[in-house]
Design a protein around this motif. Structure first.
Motif, short mmCIF file in Angstrom:
data_model
loop_
_atom_site.label_atom_id
_atom_site.label_comp_id
_atom_site.label_asym_id
_atom_site.label_seq_id
_atom_site.Cartn_x
_atom_site.Cartn_y
_atom_site.Cartn_z
N UNK A 171 8.58 8.47 -1.87
CA UNK A 171 7.92 7.58 -2.84
C UNK A 171 8.61 7.71 -4.19
N UNK A 172 8.62 6.57 -4.89
CA UNK A 172 9.09 6.53 -6.27
C UNK A 172 8.22 5.52 -7.00
N UNK A 179 6.78 -1.17 0.54
CA UNK A 179 7.45 -0.31 1.50
C UNK A 179 8.77 -0.94 1.94
N UNK A 180 9.78 -0.11 2.07
CA UNK A 180 11.08 -0.53 2.58
C UNK A 180 11.20 0.02 3.99
N UNK A 237 7.55 2.94 -1.51
CA UNK A 237 7.68 3.90 -0.42
C UNK A 237 8.80 3.48 0.52
N UNK A 238 9.37 4.46 1.18
CA UNK A 238 10.29 4.23 2.29
C UNK A 238 10.26 5.47 3.16
N UNK A 255 2.88 -0.58 4.71
CA UNK A 255 2.51 0.83 4.65
C UNK A 255 1.28 0.97 3.77
N UNK A 256 0.09 0.92 4.38
CA UNK A 256 -1.17 1.06 3.65
C UNK A 256 -1.26 0.10 2.45
#
Length: 150
Positions: free
Chosen positions: A142-143, A71-72, A104-105, A66-67
């Motif tokens: 996002x976290x 990412x999950x 991110x997920x 993801x960019x």
């Protein structure tokens, strides 16, 4: 109604020999060759993590698809282990692995259990993608993963 007991969950990198167990966890992989190939590729790339107690309970994939951000793209837990800490254990492992980075997920708007988990874990909605699944937008979360103490 009896409370479900938490499990003694171990998280480890999935190995090629784990592929049948991962497929056993994932109803989509059981019928979709593309999903099985994707799991094999994630194992080979060392981006797939297995949650187990005495058997495979779930898995997750952590990559940079993801960019170029952490990412999950997939988190899966067996029906019988849901609500017993498996998804939270996988997410905690992913957060530990990307300490200080953004994590991110995404989840479909209709996926209320995942959205509740993400809210509980401190993820915040970060965007929306329409037209992936008709009538069910993909929500991006996002976290910022905590840095280890010390």
């Amino acid at each position: 109604m009896q409370a479900m007991l938490k499990l003694d969950i171990k998280i480890r990198a999935a190995q090629a020999a784990d592929l049948p167990a991962l497929i056993g966890v994932d109803a989509i992989a059981q019928r979709d060759p593309a999903r099985r190939r994707m799991l094999g590729e994630a194992i080979a790339a060392q981006s797939c993590w297995l949650a187990e107690a005495e058997e495979a309970l779930g898995y997750g994939i952590l990559d940079r698809s993801f960019f170029q951000q952490r990412f999950i793209p997939l988190l899966m837990v067996t029906e019988t282990a849901r609500g017993r800490g498996v998804a939270s254990a996988l997410m905690a492992e992913f957060e530990r692995r990307c300490a200080g980075d953004k994590l991110f997920t995404s989840a479909n708007e209709s996926n209320l259990p995942m959205r509740r988990l993400l809210d509980k874990l401190g993820f915040r909605e970060s965007g929306r993608i329409d037209n992936l699944d008709d009538g069910d937008p993909e929500l991006v979360f996002m976290k910022r993963a905590a840095r280890p103490a010390g």
